[in-house]
Design a protein around this motif. Structure first.
Motif, PDB file in Angstrom:
ATOM      1  N   ILE A  83       0.843  -1.199   0.000  1.00 54.93           N
ATOM      2  CA  ILE A  83       0.000   0.000   0.000  1.00 54.93           C
ATOM      3  C   ILE A  83       0.877   1.247   0.000  1.00 54.93           C
ATOM      4  O   ILE A  83       0.639   2.191  -0.758  1.00 54.93           O
ATOM      5  N   ASN A  84       1.894   1.254   0.831  1.00 56.94           N
ATOM      6  CA  ASN A  84       2.790   2.412   0.911  1.00 56.94           C
ATOM      7  C   ASN A  84       3.513   2.667  -0.410  1.00 56.94           C
ATOM      8  O   ASN A  84       3.775   3.811  -0.768  1.00 56.94           O
ATOM      9  N   ALA A  85       3.823   1.617  -1.160  1.00 56.41           N
ATOM     10  CA  ALA A  85       4.545   1.755  -2.426  1.00 56.41           C
ATOM     11  C   ALA A  85       3.607   2.062  -3.604  1.00 56.41           C
ATOM     12  O   ALA A  85       4.064   2.523  -4.647  1.00 56.41           O
ATOM     13  N   ALA A  86       2.322   1.823  -3.435  1.00 56.10           N
ATOM     14  CA  ALA A  86       1.357   1.991  -4.526  1.00 56.10           C
ATOM     15  C   ALA A  86       1.057   3.463  -4.795  1.00 56.10           C
ATOM     16  O   ALA A  86       1.340   4.338  -3.968  1.00 56.10           O
ATOM     17  N   SER A  87       0.455   3.696  -5.956  1.00 55.91           N
ATOM     18  CA  SER A  87      -0.023   5.024  -6.337  1.00 55.91           C
ATOM     19  C   SER A  87      -1.529   4.959  -6.516  1.00 55.91           C
ATOM     20  O   SER A  87      -2.101   3.874  -6.728  1.00 55.91           O
ATOM     21  N   ASP A  88      -2.197   6.111  -6.463  1.00 57.98           N
ATOM     22  CA  ASP A  88      -3.638   6.151  -6.704  1.00 57.98           C
ATOM     23  C   ASP A  88      -3.966   5.400  -7.990  1.00 57.98           C
ATOM     24  O   ASP A  88      -3.300   5.567  -9.010  1.00 57.98           O
ATOM     25  N   GLY A  89      -5.006   4.576  -7.931  1.00 60.39           N
ATOM     26  CA  GLY A  89      -5.465   3.834  -9.099  1.00 60.39           C
ATOM     27  C   GLY A  89      -4.862   2.454  -9.248  1.00 60.39           C
ATOM     28  O   GLY A  89      -5.311   1.670 -10.077  1.00 60.39           O
ATOM     29  N   ASP A  90      -3.857   2.112  -8.447  1.00 62.95           N
ATOM     30  CA  ASP A  90      -3.229   0.797  -8.548  1.00 62.95           C
ATOM     31  C   ASP A  90      -4.129  -0.291  -7.959  1.00 62.95           C
ATOM     32  O   ASP A  90      -5.021  -0.023  -7.152  1.00 62.95           O
ATOM     33  N   THR A  91      -3.849  -1.512  -8.364  1.00 64.01           N
ATOM     34  CA  THR A  91      -4.512  -2.695  -7.817  1.00 64.01           C
ATOM     35  C   THR A  91      -3.477  -3.497  -7.050  1.00 64.01           C
ATOM     36  O   THR A  91      -2.347  -3.669  -7.520  1.00 64.01           O
ATOM     37  N   ILE A  92      -3.869  -3.978  -5.877  1.00 60.94           N
ATOM     38  CA  ILE A  92      -2.990  -4.849  -5.096  1.00 60.94           C
ATOM     39  C   ILE A  92      -3.669  -6.205  -4.978  1.00 60.94           C
ATOM     40  O   ILE A  92      -4.763  -6.314  -4.432  1.00 60.94           O
ATOM     41  N   LYS A  93      -3.027  -7.226  -5.525  1.00 64.57           N
ATOM     42  CA  LYS A  93      -3.520  -8.594  -5.466  1.00 64.57           C
ATOM     43  C   LYS A  93      -2.825  -9.275  -4.300  1.00 64.57           C
ATOM     44  O   LYS A  93      -1.596  -9.358  -4.252  1.00 64.57           O
ATOM     45  N   VAL A  94      -3.626  -9.758  -3.335  1.00 64.03           N
ATOM     46  CA  VAL A  94      -3.072 -10.354  -2.122  1.00 64.03           C
ATOM     47  C   VAL A  94      -3.365 -11.853  -2.124  1.00 64.03           C
ATOM     48  O   VAL A  94      -4.516 -12.273  -2.150  1.00 64.03           O
ATOM     49  N   TYR A  95      -2.309 -12.648  -2.112  1.00 62.07           N
ATOM     50  CA  TYR A  95      -2.457 -14.100  -2.084  1.00 62.07           C
ATOM     51  C   TYR A  95      -2.809 -14.557  -0.667  1.00 62.07           C
ATOM     52  O   TYR A  95      -2.625 -13.811   0.296  1.00 62.07           O
ATOM     53  N   PRO A  96      -3.308 -15.791  -0.504  1.00 58.43           N
ATOM     54  CA  PRO A  96      -3.665 -16.284   0.836  1.00 58.43           C
ATOM     55  C   PRO A  96      -2.488 -16.152   1.805  1.00 58.43           C
ATOM     56  O   PRO A  96      -1.395 -16.643   1.538  1.00 58.43           O
ATOM     57  N   SER A  97      -2.748 -15.432   2.887  1.00 56.56           N
ATOM     58  CA  SER A  97      -1.714 -15.159   3.888  1.00 56.56           C
ATOM     59  C   SER A  97      -2.394 -14.482   5.069  1.00 56.56           C
ATOM     60  O   SER A  97      -3.536 -14.066   4.985  1.00 56.56           O
ATOM     61  N   ILE A  98      -1.671 -14.355   6.177  1.00 54.60           N
ATOM     62  CA  ILE A  98      -2.202 -13.680   7.367  1.00 54.60           C
ATOM     63  C   ILE A  98      -1.395 -12.404   7.586  1.00 54.60           C
ATOM     64  O   ILE A  98      -0.165 -12.419   7.561  1.00 54.60           O
ATOM     65  N   HIS A  99      -2.132 -11.302   7.794  1.00 55.18           N
ATOM     66  CA  HIS A  99      -1.504  -9.996   8.018  1.00 55.18           C
ATOM     67  C   HIS A  99      -2.038  -9.402   9.305  1.00 55.18           C
ATOM     68  O   HIS A  99      -3.194  -9.618   9.670  1.00 55.18           O
ATOM     69  N   ASP A 100      -1.202  -8.635   9.988  1.00 57.60           N
ATOM     70  CA  ASP A 100      -1.611  -7.980  11.222  1.00 57.60           C
ATOM     71  C   ASP A 100      -2.195  -6.611  10.916  1.00 57.60           C
ATOM     72  O   ASP A 100      -1.646  -5.852  10.121  1.00 57.60           O
ATOM     73  N   GLY A 101      -3.332  -6.312  11.570  1.00 55.07           N
ATOM     74  CA  GLY A 101      -3.920  -4.983  11.456  1.00 55.07           C
ATOM     75  C   GLY A 101      -3.239  -4.048  12.420  1.00 55.07           C
ATOM     76  O   GLY A 101      -2.491  -4.474  13.300  1.00 55.07           O
ATOM     77  N   PRO A 102      -3.406  -2.765  12.290  1.00 59.76           N
ATOM     78  CA  PRO A 102      -4.306  -2.180  11.299  1.00 59.76           C
ATOM     79  C   PRO A 102      -3.627  -2.035   9.942  1.00 59.76           C
ATOM     80  O   PRO A 102      -2.454  -1.689   9.844  1.00 59.76           O
ATOM     81  N   ILE A 103      -4.391  -2.322   8.889  1.00 60.23           N
ATOM     82  CA  ILE A 103      -3.985  -2.035   7.519  1.00 60.23           C
ATOM     83  C   ILE A 103      -4.616  -0.685   7.190  1.00 60.23           C
ATOM     84  O   ILE A 103      -5.836  -0.532   7.263  1.00 60.23           O
ATOM     85  N   ILE A 104      -3.809   0.298   6.857  1.00 61.30           N
ATOM     86  CA  ILE A 104      -4.310   1.652   6.597  1.00 61.30           C
ATOM     87  C   ILE A 104      -4.243   1.922   5.101  1.00 61.30           C
ATOM     88  O   ILE A 104      -3.162   1.881   4.493  1.00 61.30           O
ATOM     89  N   ILE A 105      -5.419   2.196   4.521  1.00 59.64           N
ATOM     90  CA  ILE A 105      -5.509   2.498   3.085  1.00 59.64           C
ATOM     91  C   ILE A 105      -5.716   3.995   2.951  1.00 59.64           C
ATOM     92  O   ILE A 105      -6.799   4.515   3.218  1.00 59.64           O
ATOM     93  N   ASN A 106      -4.674   4.689   2.516  1.00 59.06           N
ATOM     94  CA  ASN A 106      -4.728   6.143   2.386  1.00 59.06           C
ATOM     95  C   ASN A 106      -4.485   6.599   0.951  1.00 59.06           C
ATOM     96  O   ASN A 106      -4.094   7.728   0.698  1.00 59.06           O
ATOM     97  N   LYS A 107      -4.713   5.683   0.010  1.00 57.95           N
ATOM     98  CA  LYS A 107      -4.615   5.970  -1.420  1.00 57.95           C
ATOM     99  C   LYS A 107      -5.804   5.312  -2.112  1.00 57.95           C
ATOM    100  O   LYS A 107      -6.358   4.338  -1.609  1.00 57.95           O
TER     101      LYS A 107
END
Length: 182
Positions: free
Chosen positions: A62-86
């Motif tokens: 998310i931090n590396a992405a730019s507005d309009g990008d798509t992030i495809k996330v494969y099965p995995s476990i992530h710790d929150g909070p995930i902050i989407i600011n784009k």
């Protein structure tokens, strides 16, 4: 060679099927006027895969992405909070463990979160920005459980929650505060 009658029946069946699909989507709230193509120059980033544009941590992508990008996330476990600011499209099959806090916090317009499983949170998906009213946030096919609140919209207009499973939360499944046309 097929007879004209067989061809006509095939065309009628195809027309009936396509019309039925369109009517079902309209009944479920789909509006073609709301559909937007990805902006020119948009990129696809990956989390949990391999190769170029691949990240181990969702927040790093998310931090590396730019507005309009798509992030495809494969099965995995992530710790929150995930902050989407784009303005992003997050699509995948991950689990988000909120560890008692917010699982995903959407802070910007024109955002899609699709097919995530979120649990163990104060709020599974929190959609809010203190500086402006959010719009065009879509939450599709997410599962949220074992949290206090499943989804919380605060100052959010013209946004949607589709086909999501929200259960076993101690307070609200979906909370709409100071929000309209959702």
């Amino acid at each position: 060679m097929k007879s004209p009658r067989t061809v006509l029946i095939g065309i009628l069946i195809a027309t009936f099927v396509l019309t039925s699909i369109i009517l079902i989507e309209i009944r479920n709230g789909f509006d073609i006027r709301e559909a937007k193509a990805a902006p020119t120059g948009a990129h696809i980033l990956y989390v949990g895969g391999s190769g170029n544009n691949n990240y181990t941590k969702l927040q790093d992508a998310i931090n590396a992405a730019s507005d309009g990008d798509t992030i495809k996330v494969y099965p995995s476990i992530h710790d929150g909070p995930i902050i989407i600011n784009k303005e992003l499209r997050l699509i995948g099959d991950p689990d988000i463990d909120g560890h008692g806090g917010i699982g995903i916090w959407v802070q910007t317009n024109n955002t899609l979160v699709e097919n995530f499983t979120i649990y163990n949170c104060s709020t599974g998906i929190y959609v809010h920005n203190a500086s402006f009213i959010l719009q065009n946030v879509t939450l599709y096919n997410n599962t949220i459980y074992n949290s206090t609140d499943g989804i919380k919209f605060r100052n959010v207009n013209d946004s949607r929650v589709y086909s999501s499973h929200i259960y076993n939360n101690s307070n609200n499944g979906v909370h709409l505060g100071s929000s309209s046309n959702n």
